[in-house]
Design a protein around this motif. Structure first.
Motif, PDB file in Angstrom:
ATOM      1  N   LYS A 322     -33.672  58.556  66.886  1.00  0.00           N
ATOM      2  CA  LYS A 322     -33.078  58.812  65.371  1.00  0.00           C
ATOM      3  C   LYS A 322     -32.054  59.624  65.143  1.00  0.00           C
ATOM      4  O   LYS A 322     -31.222  59.263  64.543  1.00  0.00           O
ATOM      5  CB  LYS A 322     -34.606  59.363  64.594  1.00  0.00           C
ATOM      6  CG  LYS A 322     -35.731  58.600  64.579  1.00  0.00           C
ATOM      7  CD  LYS A 322     -36.933  59.216  63.935  1.00  0.00           C
ATOM      8  CE  LYS A 322     -38.305  58.498  63.928  1.00  0.00           C
ATOM      9  NZ  LYS A 322     -39.241  58.979  63.579  1.00  0.00           N
ATOM     10  N   ASP A 323     -31.956  60.881  65.726  1.00  0.00           N
ATOM     11  CA  ASP A 323     -30.854  61.536  65.740  1.00  0.00           C
ATOM     12  C   ASP A 323     -29.375  60.812  66.298  1.00  0.00           C
ATOM     13  O   ASP A 323     -28.331  60.953  65.892  1.00  0.00           O
ATOM     14  CB  ASP A 323     -31.154  62.960  66.452  1.00  0.00           C
ATOM     15  CG  ASP A 323     -31.877  63.796  65.796  1.00  0.00           C
ATOM     16  OD1 ASP A 323     -32.355  63.729  64.770  1.00  0.00           O
ATOM     17  OD2 ASP A 323     -32.359  64.700  66.315  1.00  0.00           O
ATOM     18  N   GLY A 324     -29.813  60.235  67.501  1.00  0.00           N
ATOM     19  CA  GLY A 324     -28.759  59.656  67.983  1.00  0.00           C
ATOM     20  C   GLY A 324     -27.975  58.340  67.023  1.00  0.00           C
ATOM     21  O   GLY A 324     -26.912  58.173  67.145  1.00  0.00           O
ATOM     22  N   VAL A 325     -28.999  57.631  66.606  1.00  0.00           N
ATOM     23  CA  VAL A 325     -28.396  56.291  65.576  1.00  0.00           C
ATOM     24  C   VAL A 325     -27.726  57.178  64.301  1.00  0.00           C
ATOM     25  O   VAL A 325     -26.953  56.523  63.726  1.00  0.00           O
ATOM     26  CB  VAL A 325     -29.626  55.522  65.220  1.00  0.00           C
ATOM     27  CG1 VAL A 325     -29.523  54.601  63.979  1.00  0.00           C
ATOM     28  CG2 VAL A 325     -30.321  54.939  66.434  1.00  0.00           C
ATOM     29  N   ARG A 326     -28.475  58.279  64.031  1.00  0.00           N
ATOM     30  CA  ARG A 326     -27.676  58.842  62.776  1.00  0.00           C
ATOM     31  C   ARG A 326     -26.401  59.343  63.109  1.00  0.00           C
ATOM     32  O   ARG A 326     -25.444  59.368  62.314  1.00  0.00           O
ATOM     33  CB  ARG A 326     -28.597  60.089  62.330  1.00  0.00           C
ATOM     34  CG  ARG A 326     -28.286  60.710  61.072  1.00  0.00           C
ATOM     35  CD  ARG A 326     -29.057  61.764  60.589  1.00  0.00           C
ATOM     36  NE  ARG A 326     -30.308  61.486  60.563  1.00  0.00           N
ATOM     37  CZ  ARG A 326     -31.239  62.105  61.393  1.00  0.00           C
ATOM     38  NH1 ARG A 326     -30.888  62.881  62.444  1.00  0.00           N
ATOM     39  NH2 ARG A 326     -32.492  61.817  61.335  1.00  0.00           N
ATOM     40  N   LEU A 357     -40.016  50.864  65.981  1.00  0.00           N
ATOM     41  CA  LEU A 357     -40.228  51.943  65.097  1.00  0.00           C
ATOM     42  C   LEU A 357     -39.761  51.408  63.599  1.00  0.00           C
ATOM     43  O   LEU A 357     -40.439  51.538  62.515  1.00  0.00           O
ATOM     44  CB  LEU A 357     -39.079  52.996  65.132  1.00  0.00           C
ATOM     45  CG  LEU A 357     -39.346  53.798  66.431  1.00  0.00           C
ATOM     46  CD1 LEU A 357     -38.336  54.977  66.784  1.00  0.00           C
ATOM     47  CD2 LEU A 357     -40.696  54.553  66.216  1.00  0.00           C
ATOM     48  N   MET A 358     -38.778  50.174  63.385  1.00  0.00           N
ATOM     49  CA  MET A 358     -38.646  49.594  62.166  1.00  0.00           C
ATOM     50  C   MET A 358     -39.794  48.750  61.936  1.00  0.00           C
ATOM     51  O   MET A 358     -40.405  48.827  60.674  1.00  0.00           O
ATOM     52  CB  MET A 358     -37.490  48.770  62.428  1.00  0.00           C
ATOM     53  CG  MET A 358     -36.217  49.224  62.648  1.00  0.00           C
ATOM     54  SD  MET A 358     -34.889  48.124  62.809  1.00  0.00           S
ATOM     55  CE  MET A 358     -34.873  47.286  60.957  1.00  0.00           C
ATOM     56  N   LYS A 359     -40.578  48.106  62.623  1.00  0.00           N
ATOM     57  CA  LYS A 359     -41.945  47.336  62.526  1.00  0.00           C
ATOM     58  C   LYS A 359     -42.820  48.478  62.100  1.00  0.00           C
ATOM     59  O   LYS A 359     -43.697  48.057  60.940  1.00  0.00           O
ATOM     60  CB  LYS A 359     -42.147  46.561  63.554  1.00  0.00           C
ATOM     61  CG  LYS A 359     -41.486  45.531  64.056  1.00  0.00           C
ATOM     62  CD  LYS A 359     -42.033  44.656  65.168  1.00  0.00           C
ATOM     63  CE  LYS A 359     -41.010  43.517  65.510  1.00  0.00           C
ATOM     64  NZ  LYS A 359     -41.414  42.735  66.542  1.00  0.00           N
ATOM     65  N   ALA A 360     -42.929  49.496  62.509  1.00  0.00           N
ATOM     66  CA  ALA A 360     -43.924  50.528  61.912  1.00  0.00           C
ATOM     67  C   ALA A 360     -43.573  51.077  60.708  1.00  0.00           C
ATOM     68  O   ALA A 360     -44.302  52.153  60.115  1.00  0.00           O
ATOM     69  CB  ALA A 360     -44.223  51.456  62.998  1.00  0.00           C
ATOM     70  N   HIS A 361     -42.334  50.864  60.177  1.00  0.00           N
ATOM     71  CA  HIS A 361     -41.800  51.495  59.068  1.00  0.00           C
ATOM     72  C   HIS A 361     -41.523  52.984  59.135  1.00  0.00           C
ATOM     73  O   HIS A 361     -41.645  53.838  58.187  1.00  0.00           O
ATOM     74  CB  HIS A 361     -42.551  51.260  57.747  1.00  0.00           C
ATOM     75  CG  HIS A 361     -43.027  49.629  57.567  1.00  0.00           C
ATOM     76  ND1 HIS A 361     -41.927  48.961  56.991  1.00  0.00           N
ATOM     77  CD2 HIS A 361     -44.037  49.055  57.632  1.00  0.00           C
ATOM     78  CE1 HIS A 361     -42.403  47.638  56.950  1.00  0.00           C
ATOM     79  NE2 HIS A 361     -43.678  47.693  57.267  1.00  0.00           N
ATOM     80  N   LYS A 362     -41.254  53.583  60.395  1.00  0.00           N
ATOM     81  CA  LYS A 362     -40.901  54.795  60.699  1.00  0.00           C
ATOM     82  C   LYS A 362     -39.574  55.072  60.543  1.00  0.00           C
ATOM     83  O   LYS A 362     -38.975  56.268  60.475  1.00  0.00           O
ATOM     84  CB  LYS A 362     -41.210  55.347  61.948  1.00  0.00           C
ATOM     85  CG  LYS A 362     -42.921  55.042  62.229  1.00  0.00           C
ATOM     86  CD  LYS A 362     -43.278  55.596  63.495  1.00  0.00           C
ATOM     87  CE  LYS A 362     -44.919  55.497  63.535  1.00  0.00           C
ATOM     88  NZ  LYS A 362     -45.448  56.058  65.080  1.00  0.00           N
ATOM     89  N   VAL A 363     -38.540  54.164  60.705  1.00  0.00           N
ATOM     90  CA  VAL A 363     -37.148  54.061  60.255  1.00  0.00           C
ATOM     91  C   VAL A 363     -36.919  53.056  59.287  1.00  0.00           C
ATOM     92  O   VAL A 363     -37.547  52.073  59.291  1.00  0.00           O
ATOM     93  CB  VAL A 363     -36.396  54.061  61.627  1.00  0.00           C
ATOM     94  CG1 VAL A 363     -36.710  55.213  62.570  1.00  0.00           C
ATOM     95  CG2 VAL A 363     -36.541  52.696  62.418  1.00  0.00           C
ATOM     96  N   SER A 364     -35.504  52.992  58.754  1.00  0.00           N
ATOM     97  CA  SER A 364     -35.181  51.957  57.880  1.00  0.00           C
ATOM     98  C   SER A 364     -33.922  51.565  58.341  1.00  0.00           C
ATOM     99  O   SER A 364     -33.147  52.227  59.225  1.00  0.00           O
ATOM    100  CB  SER A 364     -34.850  52.557  56.379  1.00  0.00           C
ATOM    101  OG  SER A 364     -34.333  53.640  56.491  1.00  0.00           O
TER     102      SER A 364
END
Length: 364
Positions: A322-326, A357-364
């Protein structure tokens, strides 16, 4: 079917001329090959193509051992290759280029950069890269959550390196005390800015020292071939302004695979040379910290196999992702891999995990 490329020598070359000293011909040809590989390495550095960079370094490793290579200019280019290798692996804290286990890639790059001062026409550019190397040597440790290592890096520079700015040490000490990897001072001297500034140095160096004779000759040969269709293995036009090459390759069955990166292991402080050689040169090989430990122990472990074993995704690894994508943006998997230790995972695995993670709605 691959096009036929004319590999015949020019008509004005007399193959029966016995007056030409072959050793001199070999020296010139080897120099051209090194020049071609040097330009290719600069290109893969600009594109941040780690796999191509690794392959080119391996080729330079082989050709640099040729006794036909003579002259300060050739040695200078090998030194620059060593510098680029250190910068390219700057965020991989388990990689070493020096015998000293405390010297991480960017620290080693800073040492080598001082020897390349005469290759930089712009004194301000030299100073700017020096500052960026020092700042990022500390910043990378903070990004990995290794405050003690960052402190050790600063102490090492105090003992072994001259600070180009009087207040630089004070600013870095302030950043360390706050343990803030997103500190405005750190962000103003980011790793991406380091890469861009080094690329500016390479552009200026290549303009002053053209190394594209063989490249232009090959391009002319391809254009004059009967079938102008591009080769199947081609990665695009020869222009350095083309988009970055893809990190993935397709296998015979059509599935995507990533080229494995081979680390060249040696204890020698020389350029790819065996320890028996006495002529000291800059080391371009990279050594994982685990292999450094094996050098001082008689026990052979199976750490490489354990490192390759696929493990479950942990909360910490998800946080890294998540930090890397951010930081770099969605799809920049190769850059994200440089920032964090994903325990041997590839860019494809990062992409698949992000989808989960997207399917689990943990990220947008």
């Amino acid at each position: 079917m691959d096009p036929e490329v004319n590999c015949e020598p020019p008509e004005d070359v007399d193959n029966t001329d016995t007056n030409v000293d072959f050793s001199q011909v070999k020296t010139v040809a080897t120099g051209w090959m090194l020049d071609f590989l040097f330009v290719s390495l600069c290109r893969s550095f600009k594109e941040n193509n780690l796999d191509e960079f690794k392959d080119t370094i391996s080729a330079i490793e082989a050709i640099s051992q040729s006794p036909a290579l003579k002259g300060n200019l050739h040695n200078e280019k090998v030194m620059i290759c060593g510098f680029l290798a250190r910068v390219m692996h700057g965020k991989q804290l388990d990689v070493r280029f020096d015998d000293d286990n405390k010297v991480m890639p960017l620290m080693s790059a800073a040492k080598l950069w001082t020897t390349l001062k005469d290759t930089v026409a712009d004194e301000a550019l030299f100073k700017n890269i020096t500052v960026l190397l020092l700042v990022q040597s500390v910043a990378v440790c903070l990004e990995k959550g290794q405050k003690s290592s960052a402190s050790s890096v600063l102490k090492w520079f105090e003992a072994h390196h001259e600070f180009p700015q009087q207040n630089l040490k004070t600013k870095l000490s302030t950043v360390l005390s706050k343990s803030d990897s997103y500190h405005p001072f750190i962000m103003s001297f980011s790793f991406s800015r380091l890469l861009e500034t080094v690329q500016s140095y390479l552009d200026a160096y290549l303009e002053k020292n053209p190394s594209d004779y063989l490249l232009k000759a090959a391009a002319k040969n391809v254009r004059s071939s009967k079938n102008p269709e591009p080769l199947k293995d081609s990665e695009g036009p020869l222009s350095a302004d083309e988009p970055p090459a893809k990190d993935k390759q397709k296998s015979k069955n059509g599935s995507c695979m990533r080229t494995k990166r081979k680390l060249l292991s040696t204890r020698s402080p020389e350029v790819w040379m065996p320890e028996s050689c006495k002529k000291v040169k800059v080391c371009l090989t990279k050594i994982p910290k685990s292999e450094l430990c094996e050098m001082t122990s008689e026990t052979v472990t199976d750490s490489s196999n354990n490192r390759r074993a696929r493990k479950k995704w942990t909360a910490q690894l998800d946080k890294y992702l998540k930090d890397g994508v951010r930081r770099h943006g969605l799809g920049k998997w190769s850059r994200i891999l440089q920032d964090y230790d994903f325990e041997g995972r590839t860019g494809v695995m990062l992409k698949d995990r992000w989808r989960i993670l997207m399917k689990a709605h943990k990220v947008s």
